[in-house]
Design a protein around this motif. Structure first.
Motif, PDB file in Angstrom:
ATOM      1  N   ARG A 217       0.804  -1.223   0.000  1.00  0.00           N
ATOM      2  CA  ARG A 217       0.000   0.000   0.000  1.00  0.00           C
ATOM      3  C   ARG A 217       0.840   1.276   0.000  1.00  0.00           C
ATOM      4  O   ARG A 217       0.289   2.385  -0.032  1.00  0.00           O
ATOM      5  CB  ARG A 217      -0.919   0.003   1.232  1.00  0.00           C
ATOM      6  N   MET A 218       2.152   1.143   0.029  1.00  0.00           N
ATOM      7  CA  MET A 218       2.971   2.338   0.191  1.00  0.00           C
ATOM      8  C   MET A 218       2.900   3.276  -1.010  1.00  0.00           C
ATOM      9  O   MET A 218       3.188   4.468  -0.892  1.00  0.00           O
ATOM     10  CB  MET A 218       4.425   1.955   0.486  1.00  0.00           C
ATOM     11  N   GLY A 219       2.510   2.767  -2.165  1.00  0.00           N
ATOM     12  CA  GLY A 219       2.405   3.626  -3.336  1.00  0.00           C
ATOM     13  C   GLY A 219       1.234   4.578  -3.286  1.00  0.00           C
ATOM     14  O   GLY A 219       1.214   5.592  -3.995  1.00  0.00           O
ATOM     15  N   THR A 220       0.236   4.277  -2.452  1.00  0.00           N
ATOM     16  CA  THR A 220      -0.974   5.108  -2.405  1.00  0.00           C
ATOM     17  C   THR A 220      -1.302   5.627  -1.013  1.00  0.00           C
ATOM     18  O   THR A 220      -2.277   6.353  -0.835  1.00  0.00           O
ATOM     19  CB  THR A 220      -2.190   4.300  -2.914  1.00  0.00           C
ATOM     20  N   ASP A 221      -0.514   5.232  -0.011  1.00  0.00           N
ATOM     21  CA  ASP A 221      -0.805   5.640   1.365  1.00  0.00           C
ATOM     22  C   ASP A 221       0.496   6.085   2.042  1.00  0.00           C
ATOM     23  O   ASP A 221       1.413   5.294   2.240  1.00  0.00           O
ATOM     24  CB  ASP A 221      -1.422   4.471   2.139  1.00  0.00           C
ATOM     25  N   LYS A 222       0.561   7.364   2.391  1.00  0.00           N
ATOM     26  CA  LYS A 222       1.797   7.913   2.930  1.00  0.00           C
ATOM     27  C   LYS A 222       2.164   7.346   4.296  1.00  0.00           C
ATOM     28  O   LYS A 222       3.337   7.194   4.618  1.00  0.00           O
ATOM     29  CB  LYS A 222       1.684   9.441   3.018  1.00  0.00           C
ATOM     30  N   GLU A 223       1.155   7.052   5.107  1.00  0.00           N
ATOM     31  CA  GLU A 223       1.459   6.494   6.428  1.00  0.00           C
ATOM     32  C   GLU A 223       2.115   5.130   6.301  1.00  0.00           C
ATOM     33  O   GLU A 223       3.067   4.818   7.024  1.00  0.00           O
ATOM     34  CB  GLU A 223       0.188   6.396   7.273  1.00  0.00           C
ATOM     35  N   HIS A 224       1.632   4.322   5.385  1.00  0.00           N
ATOM     36  CA  HIS A 224       2.240   3.005   5.152  1.00  0.00           C
ATOM     37  C   HIS A 224       3.622   3.161   4.533  1.00  0.00           C
ATOM     38  O   HIS A 224       4.555   2.413   4.871  1.00  0.00           O
ATOM     39  CB  HIS A 224       1.339   2.149   4.258  1.00  0.00           C
ATOM     40  N   ALA A 225       3.775   4.122   3.637  1.00  0.00           N
ATOM     41  CA  ALA A 225       5.085   4.356   3.020  1.00  0.00           C
ATOM     42  C   ALA A 225       6.109   4.757   4.078  1.00  0.00           C
ATOM     43  O   ALA A 225       7.247   4.268   4.090  1.00  0.00           O
ATOM     44  CB  ALA A 225       4.981   5.435   1.947  1.00  0.00           C
ATOM     45  N   ALA A 226       5.702   5.632   4.993  1.00  0.00           N
ATOM     46  CA  ALA A 226       6.610   6.076   6.057  1.00  0.00           C
ATOM     47  C   ALA A 226       7.038   4.894   6.923  1.00  0.00           C
ATOM     48  O   ALA A 226       8.206   4.771   7.299  1.00  0.00           O
ATOM     49  CB  ALA A 226       5.929   7.140   6.913  1.00  0.00           C
ATOM     50  N   PHE A 227       6.084   4.019   7.222  1.00  0.00           N
ATOM     51  CA  PHE A 227       6.427   2.842   8.027  1.00  0.00           C
ATOM     52  C   PHE A 227       7.397   1.930   7.296  1.00  0.00           C
ATOM     53  O   PHE A 227       8.364   1.437   7.883  1.00  0.00           O
ATOM     54  CB  PHE A 227       5.172   2.063   8.421  1.00  0.00           C
ATOM     55  N   VAL A 228       7.156   1.686   6.014  1.00  0.00           N
ATOM     56  CA  VAL A 228       8.012   0.771   5.256  1.00  0.00           C
ATOM     57  C   VAL A 228       9.451   1.276   5.213  1.00  0.00           C
ATOM     58  O   VAL A 228      10.402   0.511   5.398  1.00  0.00           O
ATOM     59  CB  VAL A 228       7.462   0.555   3.832  1.00  0.00           C
ATOM     60  N   TYR A 229       9.623   2.552   4.970  1.00  0.00           N
ATOM     61  CA  TYR A 229      10.979   3.113   4.956  1.00  0.00           C
ATOM     62  C   TYR A 229      11.645   2.938   6.322  1.00  0.00           C
ATOM     63  O   TYR A 229      12.835   2.598   6.417  1.00  0.00           O
ATOM     64  CB  TYR A 229      10.941   4.585   4.569  1.00  0.00           C
ATOM     65  N   ALA A 230      10.883   3.191   7.404  1.00  0.00           N
ATOM     66  CA  ALA A 230      11.445   3.048   8.747  1.00  0.00           C
ATOM     67  C   ALA A 230      11.732   1.585   9.062  1.00  0.00           C
ATOM     68  O   ALA A 230      12.761   1.252   9.668  1.00  0.00           O
ATOM     69  CB  ALA A 230      10.475   3.632   9.778  1.00  0.00           C
ATOM     70  N   PHE A 231      10.831   0.692   8.650  1.00  0.00           N
ATOM     71  CA  PHE A 231      11.041  -0.749   8.838  1.00  0.00           C
ATOM     72  C   PHE A 231      12.321  -1.201   8.147  1.00  0.00           C
ATOM     73  O   PHE A 231      13.131  -1.948   8.714  1.00  0.00           O
ATOM     74  CB  PHE A 231       9.825  -1.512   8.292  1.00  0.00           C
ATOM     75  N   ALA A 232      12.536  -0.729   6.924  1.00  0.00           N
ATOM     76  CA  ALA A 232      13.736  -1.117   6.171  1.00  0.00           C
ATOM     77  C   ALA A 232      14.989  -0.570   6.836  1.00  0.00           C
ATOM     78  O   ALA A 232      15.992  -1.275   6.974  1.00  0.00           O
ATOM     79  CB  ALA A 232      13.634  -0.621   4.731  1.00  0.00           C
ATOM     80  N   ALA A 233      14.945   0.689   7.263  1.00  0.00           N
ATOM     81  CA  ALA A 233      16.113   1.298   7.912  1.00  0.00           C
ATOM     82  C   ALA A 233      16.482   0.549   9.177  1.00  0.00           C
ATOM     83  O   ALA A 233      17.660   0.234   9.416  1.00  0.00           O
ATOM     84  CB  ALA A 233      15.825   2.768   8.227  1.00  0.00           C
ATOM     85  N   GLY A 234      15.477   0.234  10.006  1.00  0.00           N
ATOM     86  CA  GLY A 234      15.738  -0.475  11.254  1.00  0.00           C
ATOM     87  C   GLY A 234      16.267  -1.880  11.019  1.00  0.00           C
ATOM     88  O   GLY A 234      17.171  -2.346  11.722  1.00  0.00           O
ATOM     89  N   THR A 235      15.730  -2.562  10.022  1.00  0.00           N
ATOM     90  CA  THR A 235      16.169  -3.927   9.728  1.00  0.00           C
ATOM     91  C   THR A 235      17.590  -3.945   9.191  1.00  0.00           C
ATOM     92  O   THR A 235      18.418  -4.770   9.593  1.00  0.00           O
ATOM     93  CB  THR A 235      15.210  -4.588   8.720  1.00  0.00           C
TER      94      THR A 235
END
Length: 473
Positions: free
Chosen positions: A122-140
């Motif tokens: 959903r990150m392509g259409t939802d900014k809140e999900h996009a923000a989480f995905v970027y943070a999830f990737a950075a933390g991992t």
């Protein structure tokens, strides 16, 4: 007839919405709608067949692979990181989920693999999900690539954190809080701490804490209206904020605002038993950092008494705790054992500050030699486990190890000289700890320089002890 050139590849958002895409770096549609514009480079990754296979991998980790020991995980190659100047594809984010479930989720048990996968979709259409995905990737990336990190890795983490922050919706009237946004803030905080940006880490931790208050996680009536799974998850989120705040209070002398939650997280049948048990042990451990402990550590240590030190030491020296922890996974044991030794070291420092220590103390907690016994115990434990088991805990475990090794070095330097055998054993402990601490990619230069100076003093003081030469840089 349409004279516009045919675009060979549409961006992810246009592809999902089945609209025409002009194929530019930020296409016209995404620019107009203010959407995240990304291009998945592997067409196979977007097919139903490949998506099903990817889902099977995630399901495998959910149902069984959380029990896999770290040695097995190390045999799985970590996904190659894209260069900082390239777009992060959806497939790259999906590829991080297995490592996230092994190294991140057990200590941040909030967003499941399925929820991460949903956010990626959903990150392509939802900014809140996009923000989480970027943070999830950075933390991992931060936790899983600590063994072979480079400046490129740090740049990738910084870039992902930057994107996460920039893509987030501002808090405007009508804003609705979410667990997703709170967890995004926690992950950003973890990354900033690893990058040495402690003030920003404190800011985003406070944002996560504010989110838990807005979610009314302390309100029994609100929690009662939720399902067991959601109620337990919000309780775990509250305790996660509590743990992070207590840790920052000790390491960075910041005020703690959260009181312990009224209850431990309720048992969620969907949460693996091992993770649930380990998480409960982490909560119990940080509950020992109660307001008196924090107040004495940050404030006036003249109020530290021998009676209080002995009582706190007994709480930390729990035989039942040791038995329960021994049944957890290696990666969980590493975190809990080092954390306990760190707390014992802090307690010893407070006793020393108020001149309560003695070489002939009847209570171990008031002995000048206590850090040396603790270092010997810690070395015995750490030699039995993989070094990567330690490093995957990131900056938090590094801070604890730095406190421990600095204290040991000070004791060796300033304590009356012992026998040659005892002194050699003590220096061997420091050499071992040096190897562990210096293996962290995010060790700040100022911390390294402090240790190097102390190592030089030890070498000069004990020139006849051969092992001391291994402290040279």
């Amino acid at each position: 007839m349409d004279s516009r050139p045919r675009v060979s590849k549409a961006c992810d958002a246009c592809s999902r919405r089945k609209v025409r895409c002009n194929g530019q770096q930020r296409c016209q549609q995404c620019e107009h709608l203010d959407l995240l514009c990304t291009y998945t480079h592997n067409q196979l990754g977007r097919s139903r067949k490949h998506a099903q296979r990817r889902g099977q991998v995630i399901s495998k980790y959910r149902n069984g692979c959380r029990k896999v020991e770290l040695q097995t995980a190390q045999q799985t190659p970590i996904p190659a990181s894209p260069s900082p100047d390239l777009s992060f594809s959806s497939d790259y984010f999906y590829s991080l989920i297995p490592e996230y479930m092994i190294f991140v989720y057990p200590f941040n048990p909030i967003m499941t693999a399925e929820e991460v996968e949903d956010s990626i979709g959903r990150m392509g259409t939802d900014k809140e999900h996009a923000a989480f995905v970027y943070a999830f990737a950075a933390g991992t990336i931060d936790l899983t690539q600590s063994t072979h990190a480079t400046s490129i890795t740090s740049s990738q983490i910084s870039e992902l954190v930057r994107r996460s922050i920039e893509v987030q919706q501002p808090l405007l009237p009508g804003f609705r809080p979410s667990v997703l946004r709170a967890m995004t803030s926690i992950l950003i905080q973890m990354c900033f701490m690893s990058l040495g940006q402690h003030d920003l880490g404190f800011f985003y931790l406070r944002e996560a804490i504010s989110m838990t208050h807005i979610l009314r996680v302390e309100d029994k009536a609100v929690l009662a209206s939720l399902s067991l799974a959601e109620r337990s998850r919000r309780q775990r989120l509250y305790w996660l904020c509590f743990i992070h705040e207590r840790f920052m209070s000790i390491v960075h002398f910041t005020p703690a605002t959260l009181s312990p939650h009224a209850v431990f997280p309720e048992i969620d049948p969907a949460l693996p038993v091992g993770i649930s048990q380990g998480w409960t042990q982490v909560i119990k451990t940080f509950l020992l950092l109660e307001p008196t402990f924090i107040s004495l550590w940050i404030g006036d240590r003249t109020h530290v008494t021998a009676t209080w030190v002995e009582q706190k030491y007994r709480e930390l020296d729990d035989t039942l705790w040791e038995l329960e922890v021994s049944m957890l996974s290696e990666i969980q044991q590493a975190d809990l054992v080092i954390t306990r030794q760190w707390m014992r070291t802090l307690l010893w420092q407070m006793a020393m500050s108020n001149c309560l220590l003695s070489s002939h103390a009847s209570c171990p907690s008031l002995s000048l030699e206590l850090p040396l016994r603790l270092s010997s115990q810690l070395r015995q434990f750490l030699t039995k486990i993989s070094q990567n088991t330690i490093r995957v805990h990131g900056s938090s475990i590094l801070s604890k190890l730095l406190e421990i090794i600095n204290t040991i070095a000070d004791v060796v330097i300033h304590l009356p000289q012992a026998t040659l055998e005892e002194t050699t054993s003590r220096i061997e402990d420091i050499v071992f700890m040096k190897t562990v601490v210096f293996s962290f990619h995010n060790l700040q230069q100022v911390c390294k320089n402090i240790l190097i100076e102390k190592f030089q003093v030890i070498r000069d003081r004990f020139p006849g002890i051969e092992v001391a030469s291994q402290l040279a840089m």
